[in-house]
Write an enzyme that holds these catalytic residues in place. Structure first.
Site, PDB file in Angstrom:
ATOM      1  N   PRO A 290       0.814  -1.211   0.000  1.00  0.00           N
ATOM      2  CA  PRO A 290       0.000   0.000   0.000  1.00  0.00           C
ATOM      3  C   PRO A 290       0.851   1.266   0.000  1.00  0.00           C
ATOM      4  O   PRO A 290       1.894   1.334   0.656  1.00  0.00           O
ATOM      5  CB  PRO A 290      -0.793  -0.110   1.311  1.00  0.00           C
ATOM      6  CG  PRO A 290       0.077  -0.931   2.208  1.00  0.00           C
ATOM      7  CD  PRO A 290       0.799  -1.905   1.311  1.00  0.00           C
ATOM      8  N   GLY A 291       0.423   2.246  -0.762  1.00  0.00           N
ATOM      9  CA  GLY A 291       1.074   3.561  -0.745  1.00  0.00           C
ATOM     10  C   GLY A 291       0.051   4.597  -0.347  1.00  0.00           C
ATOM     11  O   GLY A 291      -0.034   5.035   0.800  1.00  0.00           O
TER      12      GLY A 291
ATOM     13  N   CYS B 181       2.447  29.664 -14.483  1.00  0.00           N
ATOM     14  CA  CYS B 181       2.140  30.268 -15.782  1.00  0.00           C
ATOM     15  C   CYS B 181       1.526  29.260 -16.739  1.00  0.00           C
ATOM     16  O   CYS B 181       2.083  28.954 -17.794  1.00  0.00           O
ATOM     17  CB  CYS B 181       3.408  30.856 -16.386  1.00  0.00           C
ATOM     18  SG  CYS B 181       4.158  32.060 -15.306  1.00  0.00           S
TER      19      CYS B 181
ATOM     20  N   TYR C  98       1.216  11.303  -3.424  1.00  0.00           N
ATOM     21  CA  TYR C  98       1.477  11.744  -4.794  1.00  0.00           C
ATOM     22  C   TYR C  98       1.323  13.262  -4.964  1.00  0.00           C
ATOM     23  O   TYR C  98       0.918  13.747  -6.012  1.00  0.00           O
ATOM     24  CB  TYR C  98       0.582  10.976  -5.787  1.00  0.00           C
ATOM     25  CG  TYR C  98       0.762   9.478  -5.682  1.00  0.00           C
ATOM     26  CD1 TYR C  98       1.936   8.878  -6.134  1.00  0.00           C
ATOM     27  CD2 TYR C  98      -0.204   8.664  -5.095  1.00  0.00           C
ATOM     28  CE1 TYR C  98       2.136   7.502  -6.004  1.00  0.00           C
ATOM     29  CE2 TYR C  98      -0.015   7.291  -4.964  1.00  0.00           C
ATOM     30  CZ  TYR C  98       1.151   6.720  -5.419  1.00  0.00           C
ATOM     31  OH  TYR C  98       1.340   5.375  -5.290  1.00  0.00           O
TER      32      TYR C  98
HETATM   33  C1  PLP Z   1       2.449   2.455  -7.163  1.00  0.00           C
HETATM   34  C2  PLP Z   1       2.683   1.098  -6.721  1.00  0.00           C
HETATM   35  C3  PLP Z   1       2.204   0.682  -5.477  1.00  0.00           C
HETATM   36  C4  PLP Z   1       1.382   1.542  -4.582  1.00  0.00           C
HETATM   37  O1  PLP Z   1       0.149   1.870  -5.136  1.00  0.00           O
HETATM   38  P1  PLP Z   1      -0.928   2.686  -4.305  1.00  0.00           P
HETATM   39  O2  PLP Z   1      -2.041   2.820  -5.279  1.00  0.00           O
HETATM   40  O3  PLP Z   1      -0.324   3.984  -3.919  1.00  0.00           O
HETATM   41  O4  PLP Z   1      -1.282   1.855  -3.113  1.00  0.00           O
HETATM   42  C5  PLP Z   1       2.513  -0.597  -5.078  1.00  0.00           C
HETATM   43  N1  PLP Z   1       3.248  -1.432  -5.838  1.00  0.00           N
HETATM   44  C6  PLP Z   1       3.719  -1.047  -7.041  1.00  0.00           C
HETATM   45  C7  PLP Z   1       4.544  -1.982  -7.819  1.00  0.00           C
HETATM   46  C8  PLP Z   1       3.447   0.216  -7.524  1.00  0.00           C
HETATM   47  O5  PLP Z   1       3.907   0.569  -8.721  1.00  0.00           O
END
Ligand code: PLP
Length: 428
Positions: A287-288, A357, A387
């Protein structure tokens, strides 16, 4: 949180960090700290993160998931974030030498780093091998060749596959997603070829298979289907880990609702058991966004107001696409609120524009704000924790904002605001 004294357009608290509150006049507080004071002390634009929330999202994932959790650094990263990852004993998904470097600077154990990327250079791969990164997820035949030159001992690798499926925000599509720059294609047999090449070579220890089906996904059934498709493909393939990527969506707008991390990981665990995918293997999630998006918000100051009768009313803030390029890149929507008077009626349409701009430099195209919004007021855009800072730039030679972490004990600056000298630091 006091949610009284407002009508149909209630404060969308679900978009704010857990530690958010409000004083009697309607001013936004983060762990009791007033945003006015934060803005006065730190200036604007300012990224404010609820550190406690970041930690509690990790803890929620750990507590409810039987597998491993790797945080996707690209969503938001800096040394302090790496320190949290290390402290919470989370693995880390890095996609460049730079992300590995920051991770190591923050004390992340290299054995917990998973290195991704569709074009890792020889320099990056050498760095990863030297630093003893735990797992390199191979993404192309060219990369196998590069790694063969570097591997002096069996190197722990995984294989990224493109199972021909991709989840979009609300639906799950099984066609057309063979067209991807990422991973080895399953349909044309490349994935199976890569897996057997790596498992046969004495230079490699092929321990993982990885797939990532997309981002900002709201439907948990997409993840269930991902697990099922992988379980079919991997029947008979021996690996320690199956890495399922990230992708859980978050609510950005007042009418959106997203599944919780707990609901997400429980669906994956359940699907893993039912399909047999987790039998003798560990599942790994990355998760990110779902860890950091809602933990972060941005404070801006209104600089100018332009009313164009019959057309549109603009308010311009002191940042824009340099600190949040998502509206420009993806047409993403956000909410904007008057941070010192959340209880006032937000009933008048404004476009919140940035200071760059570009006519397209918009933060929120159709925001609803108090009709008497004025120059000098603070605007807050919630859910900017993912992000935003990580995609920020110096466009127009605007200096990047500071980032602060807040918890019950107060706030601390984790990334200082850039200075004018920073803008010429690399110039020769
Ligand atoms: C971007 C990415 C994530 C995280 O995705 P989220 O949508 O931010 O949870 C995890 N694994 C890989 C390989 C990614 O490219």
């Amino acid at each position: 949180m006091d949610s009284s004294s407002h009508g149909p357009r209630a404060v969308p608290w679900h978009l704010f960090p857990d530690g958010a509150g409000v004083d009697s006049r309607g001013e936004l507080l983060i762990h009791g700290l007033s945003v006015t004071e934060l803005a006065q002390e730190m200036a604007t634009p300012l990224f404010v993160y609820d550190e406690q929330q970041i930690r509690s999202r990790f803890q929620e994932a750990k507590k409810n998931f039987s597998g491993k959790i790797a945080y996707a650094a690209k969503a938001f990263f800096c040394k302090a974030m790496a320190e949290i990852v290390a402290d919470e004993e989370i693995h880390l998904d890095a996609a460049s030498m730079g992300e590995i470097y920051v991770a190591l600077s923050g004390g992340v154990d290299p054995s917990k780093i998973v290195f991704h990327g569709n074009n890792k250079s020889l320099t990056e791969l050498r760095f990863a091998v030297e630093q003893k990164v735990g797992l390199i997820v191979v993404d192309s035949f060219d990369e196998i060749e590069r790694l063969e030159k570097l591997a002096t001992f069996p190197l722990r690798v995984g294989v990224r596959i493109t199972p021909g499926i991709e989840a979009h925000t609300h639906e799950f599509i099984r066609t057309g997603q063979d067209d991807s720059k990422f991973g080895f294609n399953v349909q044309n047999g490349d994935a199976a070829t890569a897996i057997s090449m790596l498992s046969r070579s004495p230079k490699f220890d092929m321990i993982a298979v990885h797939a990532h089906i997309g981002s900002q996904i709201f439907s948990l059934s997409s993840f269930r289907q991902e697990v099922e498709v992988l379980s079919t493909f991997l029947a008979g393939v021996e690996v320690e880990d199956v890495i399922l990527g990230g992708g859980l969506g978050v609510a950005y707008l007042r009418d959106e609702r997203a599944p919780s991390i707990k609901e997400w990981v429980q669906v994956i665990d359940d699907a893993g058991r039912r399909s047999g995918l987790s039998k003798g293997r560990s599942l790994v999630i990355e998760p990110g966004r779902s860890i950091v998006a809602t933990a972060g918000l941005t404070l801006y100051e209104v600089g100018t107001i332009k009313r164009i009768p019959g057309v549109r009313d603009y308010i311009s803030v002191d940042g824009g696409m340099s600190d949040n390029p998502r509206p420009v890149l993806y047409g993403s929507g956000y909410e904007a609120l008057a941070a010192k008077r959340l209880f006032d009626s937000h009933d008048t349409r404004f476009s919140v524009a940035g200071k760059h701009c570009e006519s397209g430099d918009v933060v929120v195209r159709d925001a609803k704000l108090p009709s008497d919004i004025s120059v000098g007021e603070l605007i807050v855009t919630p859910v900017t924790g993912a992000y935003g800072f990580s995609m920020s730039s110096n466009y127009n030679k605007v200096t990047r904002p500071a980032v602060i972490f807040v918890d019950q004990s107060g706030y601390r600056v984790v990334v200082r605001r850039e200075t004018l000298e920073d803008l010429v630091r690399n110039d020769i």
